[in-house]
Design an enzyme around this catalytic site. Structure first.
Site, PDB file in Angstrom:
ATOM      1  N   GLU A 154      43.464  17.698  -8.426  1.00  0.00           N
ATOM      2  CA  GLU A 154      43.832  18.651  -7.365  1.00  0.00           C
ATOM      3  C   GLU A 154      43.848  20.122  -7.825  1.00  0.00           C
ATOM      4  O   GLU A 154      44.802  20.845  -7.565  1.00  0.00           O
ATOM      5  CB  GLU A 154      45.187  18.255  -6.775  1.00  0.00           C
ATOM      6  CG  GLU A 154      45.178  16.840  -6.217  1.00  0.00           C
ATOM      7  CD  GLU A 154      46.529  16.377  -5.695  1.00  0.00           C
ATOM      8  OE1 GLU A 154      47.500  17.141  -5.756  1.00  0.00           O
ATOM      9  OE2 GLU A 154      46.592  15.230  -5.214  1.00  0.00           O
TER      10      GLU A 154
ATOM     11  N   ASN B 195      39.611  14.522  -9.765  1.00  0.00           N
ATOM     12  CA  ASN B 195      40.131  13.821  -8.584  1.00  0.00           C
ATOM     13  C   ASN B 195      40.759  14.819  -7.624  1.00  0.00           C
ATOM     14  O   ASN B 195      41.506  15.705  -8.038  1.00  0.00           O
ATOM     15  CB  ASN B 195      41.199  12.820  -9.061  1.00  0.00           C
ATOM     16  CG  ASN B 195      41.693  11.879  -7.979  1.00  0.00           C
ATOM     17  OD1 ASN B 195      40.891  11.237  -7.306  1.00  0.00           O
ATOM     18  ND2 ASN B 195      43.002  11.786  -7.821  1.00  0.00           N
TER      19      ASN B 195
ATOM     20  N   HIS C  45      42.874  10.226   1.724  1.00  0.00           N
ATOM     21  CA  HIS C  45      44.100  10.043   2.513  1.00  0.00           C
ATOM     22  C   HIS C  45      43.788  10.507   3.937  1.00  0.00           C
ATOM     23  O   HIS C  45      43.632  11.709   4.178  1.00  0.00           O
ATOM     24  CB  HIS C  45      45.239  10.903   1.943  1.00  0.00           C
ATOM     25  CG  HIS C  45      45.690  10.490   0.585  1.00  0.00           C
ATOM     26  ND1 HIS C  45      46.332   9.289   0.353  1.00  0.00           N
ATOM     27  CD2 HIS C  45      45.602  11.099  -0.620  1.00  0.00           C
ATOM     28  CE1 HIS C  45      46.626   9.193  -0.938  1.00  0.00           C
ATOM     29  NE2 HIS C  45      46.188  10.267  -1.549  1.00  0.00           N
TER      30      HIS C  45
ATOM     31  N   GLU D   4      42.420   6.853  -3.758  1.00  0.00           N
ATOM     32  CA  GLU D   4      43.784   6.743  -3.225  1.00  0.00           C
ATOM     33  C   GLU D   4      43.755   6.419  -1.739  1.00  0.00           C
ATOM     34  O   GLU D   4      44.555   6.942  -0.949  1.00  0.00           O
ATOM     35  CB  GLU D   4      44.558   8.049  -3.466  1.00  0.00           C
ATOM     36  CG  GLU D   4      44.598   8.473  -4.926  1.00  0.00           C
ATOM     37  CD  GLU D   4      45.395   9.753  -5.164  1.00  0.00           C
ATOM     38  OE1 GLU D   4      46.115  10.229  -4.267  1.00  0.00           O
ATOM     39  OE2 GLU D   4      45.273  10.304  -6.281  1.00  0.00           O
TER      40      GLU D   4
ATOM     41  N   ASP E 208      44.181   5.548   1.886  1.00  0.00           N
ATOM     42  CA  ASP E 208      45.097   5.064   2.921  1.00  0.00           C
ATOM     43  C   ASP E 208      44.732   5.754   4.223  1.00  0.00           C
ATOM     44  O   ASP E 208      44.228   6.874   4.224  1.00  0.00           O
ATOM     45  CB  ASP E 208      46.584   5.208   2.546  1.00  0.00           C
ATOM     46  CG  ASP E 208      47.005   6.617   2.168  1.00  0.00           C
ATOM     47  OD1 ASP E 208      46.262   7.576   2.430  1.00  0.00           O
ATOM     48  OD2 ASP E 208      48.109   6.760   1.594  1.00  0.00           O
TER      49      ASP E 208
END
Ligand code: G2I
Length: 464
Positions: free
Chosen positions: A171, A213, A249, A278, A280
Site C-alpha cells: 500500500e 501489494n 476488497h 485479499e 472479499d
C-alpha cells in the site's frame, strides 16, 4: 454444515474410508468397485484447493492465529485451502514490538499449521506505513531506513525457505488521481525505500517470490497506472520483483471493475506473476456469487495469475463482518458465493460428490508402481524450488509416494501438497489427505524448497 461434518484433512480421509467400509459391509464385496468409484469421484475438484490445483493455482485464505483452536474454523481451513496468509501476525507491530526484539510466536503457529497440513504461506507484510510499532512510528530519516532494512532482513531470514510469496511492500501509493506515492514516514526516508526493501528481501530469502501489494489497483486507474510504472521501472533496472498482489476488497461503492482481467493481464505482460491476495466482496446471494465467479474466471483467464486468497474464512471472521463478504456464513456453511467460486474453478460445473451406481466388476489396483513422477526446477545460487508432478497409472491411486534422491549437502527446508520423511539423502514425499486419490491418468503436483544443489534424477513413484 454441522461442525461434526467439518474434519481436518486427515479425518476427511478416514471418513471416506469409514464410509467405504460401511457401504461395503452393507452390500457385500461385489460392490467394492462401486465404492472405489465413489471415493475417487469425491476427490476431484470438490474443494477450493483441489479445484484450483487442477488449474495449477492455489486457493488461500487469511488466517488468525487465535482462531486455530476453533474446530469449525480449522475444519474448513484444512479442507478447503492450500495457502495461508497470516492476517496480522507477520506485521511489523507483531514481529518487532520493541526495536531489535523479535516475537514470532503467533506467526510461527500459523506457519507450523500450514506446514503440518501441506499448505504454503504468503508472508504479509514486511514494509508498510500501517501497523508499525510505536517505536518505528517515532523514527524518521536514516534511523527509520536502517530499522526497516533490519526488520526486512530479520523477518525474511527467520522464515527463509518457508514462504511462497512475500508482500515486501504494502500500500505505498496514494488513493485518488494523483498517481503519487502515499506520504508516510517510510516514503519520507527517500523514494528508493521500496526498491531497497525488495533488494533486502531477495538477499534474505532468495527462494520467495517478492510481491508489491495494494488495493484500489484492481482496474486501470491513476493508482494502478502508477504501480504499473514503478514495476516497469523495476523490471527495466533489475530491481528484484516477482509478483503484484491485487487485494480485491469489493463492495457496492467499489465493485469488481469491468477491466479487472485486462488489468491483471497488463501487469502479467510485464513478465511477473499476479495474485489476488485479499479477496472479499460485500453482499449476499446471487449478486455476490456472480462477483466471486467473475473474479475467479478472470484469474483463470490470465496464465500468470497464480492464485487467489480470500481475506478470511467465515463472514464472522472478516475485518468487515457486517458486509458478509466471504464464502462461508458464520456457522461455517457454504454460501452461494462458495458454490459459484468452486464452479468457476471447475470451468462451470462442479463434479458430483458421488458417482452414479455402477455394475462394473471390482478392480483392485495392482501393488507397486502405479504412478510416475517428473521433476521441474527453479534454481538460484545455493537453493532451488522443485515441482514434482505425480501421474496415476491405469489403476488410479488411493495414495502415492514419490522418492527423491538429493545430492550430498542438499536439504529440504519446506514442502507443500506433500509430507516429507527426512530432509536429506533419499527423501520420501507422501500424499496429503486431499491429493492421494487420483483417477487413471490424473496428475497432481507437489513442491519443495531446498538449500544446496538441486536433485537431477527423475523421482520414483509408488501408488497404493
Ligand atoms: O484492512 C484490510 C486489509 C487491507 N490490506 C492490508 C491488510 O493487512 C488489511 O488487514 C486488516 C486486518 O484484516 C485487520 O484485522 O488490517 C487491519 C489493520 O490495518 C486489521 O485490523 C486490526 C485492528 O485494527 C486492531 O485493532 C486489532 O487489534 O486487527 C487487529 C487484530 O484483530
Amino acid at each position: 454444515m454441522s461442525s461434526s461434518a467439518l474434519h481436518d484433512r486427515g479425518n476427511a480421509r478416514v471418513r471416506t474410508g469409514r464410509r467405504a467400509a460401511l457401504v461395503s459391509a452393507a452390500v457385500g464385496t461385489v460392490a467394492a468397485g462401486m465404492v472405489l468409484a465413489l471415493a475417487t469421484a469425491a476427490s476431484a475438484g470438490t474443494t477450493l484447493a483441489t479445484a484450483a490445483a487442477e488449474k495449477s493455482r492455489y486457493f488461500g485464505t487469511a488466517v488468525a492465529a487465535n482462531k486455530l483452536s476453533d474446530s469449525t474454523y480449522v475444519g474448513i481451513l484444512n479442507r478447503e485451502f492450500d495457502m495461508v496468509t497470516p492476517e496480522n501476525e507477520m506485521k511489523w507491530d507483531a514481529t518487532e514490538p520493541s526495536q531489535g526484539q523479535f516475537n514470532y510466536t503467533n506467526a510461527d503457529r500459523i506457519v507450523g499449521h500450514a506446514q503440518t497440513n501441506g499448505m504454503r504461506v504468503r508472508g504479509h507484510a514486511l514494509a508498510w506505513h500501517s501497523q508499525q510499532p510505536g517505536w518505528a512510528q517515532n523514527l524518521s530519516g536514516s534511523a527509520l531506513r536502517a530499522a526497516m532494512v533490519n526488520h526486512v532482513t530479520q523477518v525474511a531470514t527467520h522464515y527463509r525457505g518457508k514462504i511462497h510469496s512475500w508482500d515486501v511492500v504494502n500500500e505505498a501509493f496514494a488513493d485518488g488521481g494523483s498517481g503519487a506515492r502515499r506520504d508516510s514516514n517510510l516514503q519520507r526516508t527517500g523514494n528508493d525505500w521500496i526498491e531497497v526493501a525488495f533488494r533486502t528481501a531477495r538477499t534474505a530469502d532468495p527462494g520467495a517470490k517478492l510481491c508489491y501489494n495494494d488495493y484500489n489497483t484492481d482496474g486501470q486507474n491513476a493508482k494502478s497506472n502508477a504501480v504499473y510504472a514503478m514495476v516497469s521501472d523495476f523490471k527495466a533496472r533489475g530491481v528484484p520483483i516477482d509478483c503484484v498482489g491485487f487485494q480485491s476488497h469489493f463492495n457496492s461503492a467499489s465493485p469488481v471493475p469491468a477491466d479487472y482481467q485486462a488489468n491483471l493481464q497488463r501487469f502479467a505482460n510485464l513478465g511477473l506473476d499476479v495474485q489476488i491476495t485479499e479477496l472479499d466482496i460485500e453482499g449476499s446471494g446471487t449478486a455476490q456469487a456472480n462477483s466471486f465467479a467473475s473474479v475467479t474466471k478472470a484469474c483463470l483467464a490470465v496464465s500468470r495469475c497464480t492464485g487467489i486468497s480470500v481475506w478470511g474464512i467465515r463472514d464472522t471472521d472478516s475485518w468487515r463482518a457486517s458486509g458478509t463478504p466471504l464464502l462461508f456464513d458464520g456457522n461455517g456453511n457454504k454460501k452461494a458465493a462458495y458454490t459459484a467460486t468452486l464452479d468457476a474453478l471447475n470451468g462451470g460445473t462442479t463434479p458430483p460428490t458421488s458417482a452414479p451406481p455402477t455394475t462394473a466388476p471390482p478392480t483392485t489396483p495392482p501393488p507397486g508402481t502405479g504412478c510416475t513422477a517428473s521433476l521441474s526446477l527453479q534454481t538460484w545460487t545455493g537453493g532451488f524450488v522443485a515441482t514434482v508432478r505425480v501421474t496415476a497409472g491405469s489403476a488410479g491411486t488411493n495414495g502415492w509416494a514419490a522418492t527423491v534422491t538429493l545430492p550430498a549437502g542438499t536439504a529440504v527446508t519446506n514442502a507443500w501438497n506433500a509430507q516429507n520423511s527426512g530432509s536429506t539423502g533419499t527423501v520420501r514425499f507422501g500424499n496429503v489427505a486431499y491429493n492421494g486419490q487420483l483417477t487413471a491418468g490424473q496428475s497432481t503436483e507437489f513442491g519443495f524448497q531446498g538449500t544446496g544443489t538441486p536433485p537431477s534424477d527423475t523421482p520414483s513413484c509408488t501408488a497404493s
